[in-house]
Every structure is written in C-alpha cells, then in structure tokens.
Design a protein around this motif. Structure first.
Motif, mmCIF file in Angstrom:
data_model
loop_
_atom_site.group_PDB
_atom_site.id
_atom_site.type_symbol
_atom_site.label_atom_id
_atom_site.label_comp_id
_atom_site.label_asym_id
_atom_site.label_seq_id
_atom_site.Cartn_x
_atom_site.Cartn_y
_atom_site.Cartn_z
ATOM 1 N N GLY A 82 22.470 -1.665 28.912
ATOM 2 C CA GLY A 82 21.385 -1.027 29.630
ATOM 3 C C GLY A 82 20.317 -1.955 30.157
ATOM 4 O O GLY A 82 19.755 -1.709 31.216
ATOM 5 N N GLN A 105 18.265 8.211 32.893
ATOM 6 C CA GLN A 105 19.430 7.385 33.186
ATOM 7 C C GLN A 105 18.974 6.198 34.043
ATOM 8 O O GLN A 105 18.973 6.258 35.270
ATOM 9 N N SER A 141 25.513 3.899 27.140
ATOM 10 C CA SER A 141 26.554 2.880 27.155
ATOM 11 C C SER A 141 27.112 2.547 25.775
ATOM 12 O O SER A 141 28.050 1.781 25.674
ATOM 13 N N ASP A 156 15.650 -1.387 29.177
ATOM 14 C CA ASP A 156 15.495 -0.302 30.133
ATOM 15 C C ASP A 156 14.699 0.821 29.476
ATOM 16 O O ASP A 156 13.631 1.194 29.939
ATOM 17 N N ALA A 167 20.334 3.430 34.639
ATOM 18 C CA ALA A 167 21.364 2.857 35.509
ATOM 19 C C ALA A 167 21.283 3.471 36.904
ATOM 20 O O ALA A 167 21.456 2.777 37.907
#
Length: 191
Positions: free
Chosen positions: A71, A34, A188, A116, A36
């Motif tokens: 992302g 993840q 997302s 990412d 984020a």
C-alpha cells in the motif's frame, strides 16, 4: 488542502467505499479508503503528496522516504518526488519487513516512513523497526490517512494529511447492521 478537499479527491476517484470491510489488521469497518484508486491518477497523487509535504516541519532534514509494500509504495514514491529525495520500499518475503532489490540505507540516514493509511499503527511500527535494523533513523512518519483519528502511536512524530474517525470492530463484536452485510477484503494483505 483542507479535509473536505482531501475527501473530495477520494470521492472523485471512487476510493471512499461504504459497506463491510475486513482491514489488514483483521478489524472490521463500515468504511474503506482505497488509496490505490486515489493514487492511480498521477496528478491526484502528486497533489496529495505535495499537500502533505507542505505540512511537514522544515527542520526534519529528510534524506530518504521509505514505505512498506504494497500500500505505501506509490504514496512513498509521490512523497519522495514532493520532497525531492529518493524513495524506496520494504517488503515482507518471509513475513517480516526488509529492504530488498538492492535498496540500502546509510548508517544514520534520516528517514521519513510513509504509509497510505494507518489504522492501528502495527504495520507502521513494523516498518519503523525494519528501517532501524537497516541503519536508518526514522525522524517522522507520514500517511495520507490516519483512520485512528490520532490514537495510533508510532513512536515517532506522525503527520497525516487527514485524520478520520472511522469505527472499527472485532469480527466477534459487530453491530447488527454491519453483521448483516457480507464482508469484503479489498486490501493487499491477508487478515
């Protein structure tokens, strides 16, 4: 930054998840990174982007960083900061990546496409196509994580901070231990 140090950053941010996950590609996986969460800490994001920027060949002559939303936005911004260049992002208002919000590329502008995480490379290739349509020249792609362990072909030189071999499965070909766990969709984009 070593692979162990990169993974330590993900673990410290509770961003290395174990379970049954539906990836944006639609594939399933027992592990999920993840980004984020790992990028929520600006100092951590800066460390990761600086480590990746240090790995890029010096002769790329990057003018701008372009990343796909959602992302890649923070990763792209941090990479722009690390390289000392502008960073903009692509969006999919109608399902196809495009520059919006007044973002523009000059004809021939040398672009680093920043992600990412890359799993299959599909989103990256779609982003690269959008950059070309906008007049940019993608000289390289980069990502914090290459989940394909080097298998994804983006059509340009690709520089990930870390390469991982994380198994992925089609929804109808899950191993029994993964099929027994309820699936989560932490990304997302709808599968």
């Amino acid at each position: 930054m070593t692979d162990d140090e990169v993974l330590a950053e993900f673990r410290a941010a509770d961003a290395l998840l174990e379970g049954h996950f539906i990836l944006s590609s639609g594939l399933r996986s027992p592990r999920y990174l993840q980004c984020a969460r790992v990028l929520a800490d600006p100092k951590r994001g800066a460390r990761l982007a600086e480590a990746l920027a240090a790995r890029l060949p010096g002769d790329l002559a990057i003018d701008i960083v372009v990343s796909p939303a959602m992302g890649g936005v923070i990763a792209g911004h941090e990479m722009g900061r690390a390289l000392g260049v502008e960073a903009v992002f692509l969006e999919r208002p109608e399902g196809v990546f495009e520059l919006r919000r007044g973002f523009r590329l000059s004809p021939g502008q040398r672009v680093l496409m920043m992600e990412d995480v890359v799993t299959t490379g599909l989103s990256s290739r779609e982003a690269i196509a959008a950059i070309h349509r906008a007049g940019g020249v993608v000289v390289a792609a980069a990502a914090l994580v290459d989940r394909s362990d080097g298998a994804a072909d983006l059509g340009v030189p690709f520089y990930p901070l870390i390469r991982l071999s994380v198994p992925t499965y089609a929804a109808d070909a899950l191993p029994p231990e993964l099929a027994a766990i309820p699936a989560a969709k932490p990304g997302s984009r709808a599968a």
